[in-house]
Write an enzyme that holds these catalytic residues in place. Structure first.
Site, mmCIF file in Angstrom:
data_model
loop_
_atom_site.group_PDB
_atom_site.id
_atom_site.type_symbol
_atom_site.label_atom_id
_atom_site.label_comp_id
_atom_site.label_asym_id
_atom_site.label_seq_id
_atom_site.Cartn_x
_atom_site.Cartn_y
_atom_site.Cartn_z
ATOM 1 N N ASP A 1 -10.216 2.211 2.990
ATOM 2 C CA ASP A 1 -10.304 1.373 4.199
ATOM 3 C C ASP A 1 -11.167 2.029 5.279
ATOM 4 O OD1 ASP A 1 -8.771 -0.703 3.230
ATOM 5 O OD2 ASP A 1 -6.897 0.080 4.030
ATOM 6 N N LYS B 1 0.819 -1.226 0.000
ATOM 7 C CA LYS B 1 0.000 0.000 0.000
ATOM 8 C C LYS B 1 0.847 1.269 0.000
ATOM 9 C CE LYS B 1 -4.014 -2.103 2.234
ATOM 10 N NZ LYS B 1 -5.027 -1.989 3.287
#
Ligand code: ATR
Length: 282
Positions: free
Chosen positions: A103, A67
């Site tokens: 997220d 990420k």
């Protein structure tokens, strides 16, 4: 008709549920897309991503450990990604990759939309200060938690997250060893990766919980067992794993790519049948 290509990159990636989730979203919305899982050790990832783009890849999801690296490869990023310095979603644009981090929004949608829990006014304990914690911390403040106490094994990272949040009235860092003296919380979130290790136990003070406490692990499956076992032993009122968040963040990514938000409940229900262990919400 050309079928657009999408993929999740990570390492390891074999157990990823993302291909199943996006297949279901595609069928439901009638959008033709190919979605595969690509194993990408960190050093190989930039080249693999470039090849994927050259071969017509339109969008990407990222999981561990990519990420942060992916964030550095974006031409443009959304505000959540800029805060986290990490992206879980890439969209191919004319001048390169647009990166976003869904997220936090996925977590809030799961807790408020699916589990019907109200986060406002909850005194909140965030365990961890890594990438996952950075993804959710600002969204928790936006959702109206009363206070956000951040503890991390490495205290300097908790301090850095607190500073970055820029909300000194509500966000505080504390030492893990001082948890005993922090009182009780209505929301406790495990954003550490500790449960992914072998034989880990969460040895937290039982007094952290009160009769309202919602305990959330961002992990799902076996990685969520140690923390949620502690939460049950502490008699937390609600115990939630990260499976719903996984489906919701995927739906947000799907919407970014296609402009349509799929129904998440049918997909969640199917996944839950295979991961039946971990949700208790009254
Ligand atoms: P992720 O993207 O999953 O957040 P990360 O950025 O590597 O991964 O962060 C992992 C988090 O889990 C960190 O907060 C880490 O604490 P440190 O900053 O001290 O490394 C935490 N963590 C990992 N293993 C742990 C353990 N055994 N006990 C407590 N915290 C742990």
């Amino acid at each position: 008709m050309t079928i657009e290509r999408f993929a999740v990159f990570g390492h390891p990636i074999t157990h990823s549920l993302s291909p199943h989730i996006y297949k279901a979203f595609a069928e439901q919305t009638g959008i033709a897309m190919e979605y595969t899982a690509i194993d990408a050790p960190a050093p190989d990832f930039p080249a693999l991503l470039e090849r994927f783009a050259a071969e017509g890849g339109r969008g990407v999801n990222l999981t561990l450990p990519l990420k942060e690296i992916a964030f550095g490869l974006c031409s443009r990023t959304g505000p959540r990604a800029q805060f986290a310095k990490a992206v879980n979603t890439l969209k191919c644009e004319d001048d390169g990759w647009y990166g976003d981090n869904t997220d936090g929004s996925g977590l809030i949608r799961d807790l408020t939309g699916r589990q019907l829990l109200d986060l406002r006014g909850r005194r909140t304990l965030l365990l961890g200060a890594g990438g996952a914690a950075h993804g959710i911390a600002p969204v928790l403040l936006d959702a109206g938690v009363l206070e956000l106490v951040i503890v991390n094994r490495t205290p300097a990272r908790a301090d850095a997250l607190m500073d970055a949040l820029g909300d000194p009235a509500r966000a505080h860092s504390r030492y893990w060893d001082d948890l005993d003296s922090q009182g009780d919380f209505e929301l406790i979130i495990n954003a550490t990766s500790a449960g992914r290790g072998e034989g880990v136990e969460f040895d937290l003070p039982l007094g952290l919980c009160n009769r309202m406490t919602l305990a959330v692990d961002l992990n799902y499956g076996e990685a969520a067992i140690p923390f949620l076992a502690w939460a049950r032993s502490a008699e937390c009122r609600n115990v939630v794993d990260g499976l719903g968040m996984l489906v919701e963040q995927a739906a947000d990514s799907f919407e970014l790519w296609h402009g349509v938000r799929p129904e998440t409940d049918p997909v969640y229900d199917i996944l839950r049948q295979h991961n039946a262990l971990l949700v208790t919400v009254d």
